[in-house]
Design a protein around this motif. Structure first.
Motif, mmCIF file in Angstrom:
data_model
loop_
_atom_site.group_PDB
_atom_site.id
_atom_site.type_symbol
_atom_site.label_atom_id
_atom_site.label_comp_id
_atom_site.label_asym_id
_atom_site.label_seq_id
_atom_site.Cartn_x
_atom_site.Cartn_y
_atom_site.Cartn_z
ATOM 1 N N GLN A 197 -4.112 13.481 -26.484
ATOM 2 C CA GLN A 197 -5.572 13.510 -26.586
ATOM 3 C C GLN A 197 -6.196 13.620 -25.199
ATOM 4 O O GLN A 197 -5.787 12.934 -24.276
ATOM 5 N N ILE A 198 -7.191 14.494 -25.107
ATOM 6 C CA ILE A 198 -7.950 14.654 -23.867
ATOM 7 C C ILE A 198 -9.244 13.879 -24.000
ATOM 8 O O ILE A 198 -9.910 13.938 -25.037
ATOM 9 N N PHE A 199 -9.605 13.169 -22.944
ATOM 10 C CA PHE A 199 -10.835 12.390 -22.942
ATOM 11 C C PHE A 199 -11.889 13.067 -22.076
ATOM 12 O O PHE A 199 -11.568 13.888 -21.212
ATOM 13 N N GLU A 200 -13.160 12.722 -22.316
ATOM 14 C CA GLU A 200 -14.247 13.276 -21.503
ATOM 15 C C GLU A 200 -14.042 12.961 -20.023
ATOM 16 O O GLU A 200 -14.370 13.768 -19.164
ATOM 17 N N SER A 201 -13.496 11.796 -19.737
ATOM 18 C CA SER A 201 -13.271 11.406 -18.344
ATOM 19 C C SER A 201 -12.294 12.358 -17.646
ATOM 20 O O SER A 201 -12.403 12.597 -16.442
ATOM 21 N N ASP A 202 -11.360 12.944 -18.397
ATOM 22 C CA ASP A 202 -10.425 13.918 -17.826
ATOM 23 C C ASP A 202 -11.162 15.178 -17.388
ATOM 24 O O ASP A 202 -10.918 15.715 -16.303
ATOM 25 N N VAL A 203 -12.073 15.631 -18.229
ATOM 26 C CA VAL A 203 -12.847 16.839 -17.918
ATOM 27 C C VAL A 203 -13.793 16.568 -16.750
ATOM 28 O O VAL A 203 -13.952 17.406 -15.860
ATOM 29 N N ILE A 204 -14.392 15.386 -16.726
ATOM 30 C CA ILE A 204 -15.280 15.015 -15.618
ATOM 31 C C ILE A 204 -14.500 14.965 -14.314
ATOM 32 O O ILE A 204 -14.966 15.432 -13.271
ATOM 33 N N GLU A 205 -13.295 14.429 -14.376
ATOM 34 C CA GLU A 205 -12.447 14.356 -13.180
ATOM 35 C C GLU A 205 -12.127 15.750 -12.648
ATOM 36 O O GLU A 205 -12.226 16.013 -11.447
ATOM 37 N N LEU A 206 -11.765 16.667 -13.536
ATOM 38 C CA LEU A 206 -11.499 18.051 -13.115
ATOM 39 C C LEU A 206 -12.753 18.697 -12.528
ATOM 40 O O LEU A 206 -12.676 19.446 -11.553
ATOM 41 N N SER A 207 -13.905 18.414 -13.125
ATOM 42 C CA SER A 207 -15.163 18.986 -12.634
ATOM 43 C C SER A 207 -15.478 18.487 -11.231
ATOM 44 O O SER A 207 -15.913 19.259 -10.368
ATOM 45 N N ALA A 208 -15.256 17.201 -10.980
ATOM 46 C CA ALA A 208 -15.493 16.643 -9.645
ATOM 47 C C ALA A 208 -14.536 17.269 -8.634
ATOM 48 O O ALA A 208 -14.936 17.599 -7.501
ATOM 49 N N GLN A 209 -13.293 17.468 -9.038
ATOM 50 C CA GLN A 209 -12.329 18.119 -8.156
ATOM 51 C C GLN A 209 -12.771 19.540 -7.815
ATOM 52 O O GLN A 209 -12.674 19.984 -6.666
ATOM 53 N N ARG A 210 -13.268 20.237 -8.807
ATOM 54 C CA ARG A 210 -13.731 21.613 -8.608
ATOM 55 C C ARG A 210 -14.875 21.675 -7.590
ATOM 56 O O ARG A 210 -14.881 22.502 -6.682
ATOM 57 N N VAL A 211 -15.843 20.779 -7.740
ATOM 58 C CA VAL A 211 -16.976 20.745 -6.815
ATOM 59 C C VAL A 211 -16.494 20.424 -5.394
ATOM 60 O O VAL A 211 -16.905 21.072 -4.423
#
Length: 129
Positions: A84-98
């Protein structure tokens, strides 16, 4: 109307097939979880911390970043009992991208990947997010 010669078509088809085989060969040499679309990518960053001051103060540590010459694809590694993927995983990837985009000259893809490894079976599944 003039049609291309059969020799020219044969060469073009041969070149396309050779390119396809090269891509499959590269994919087979990579880790088993690596998606086919990343077959030509190579590891650029591993366990690296990026920090920026603009547009916001941000520090992000990336697990992996693979590049194909055009852009980086971020990969986040997770070990869990459930697939299962959590919203926090996507947020973490987004912060890394920025952090990477504003901290370096690298272009980062819109989509990233979360690798989930099951604690019990050790099976790894890649999820595109």
């Amino acid at each position: 109307m003039r049609f291309p010669s059969s020799a020219g078509c044969t060469v073009a088809i041969g070149n396309a097939f050779r390119s396809f085989l090269r891509r499959i060969y590269n994919w087979c040499r990579k880790p088993h979880w690596l998606l086919f679309e990343m077959a030509d990518s190579r590891l650029i960053f591993a366990e690296k911390t990026f920090s920026i001051r603009h547009p916001i103060d941000l520090v992000a540590r990336i697990d992996r970043a693979y590049g194909d010459g055009n852009a980086l694809a971020l990969v986040e590694l997770k070990t869990r009992r459930v697939n299962q993927i959590f919203e926090s995983d996507v947020i973490e990837l987004s912060a890394q991208r920025v952090a990477i985009q504003f901290g370096t000259q690298f272009r980062v893809r819109q989509q990233g990947y979360i690798l989930l490894q099951n604690l019990v079976t050790r099976r790894t599944i890649a999820h595109k997010v």
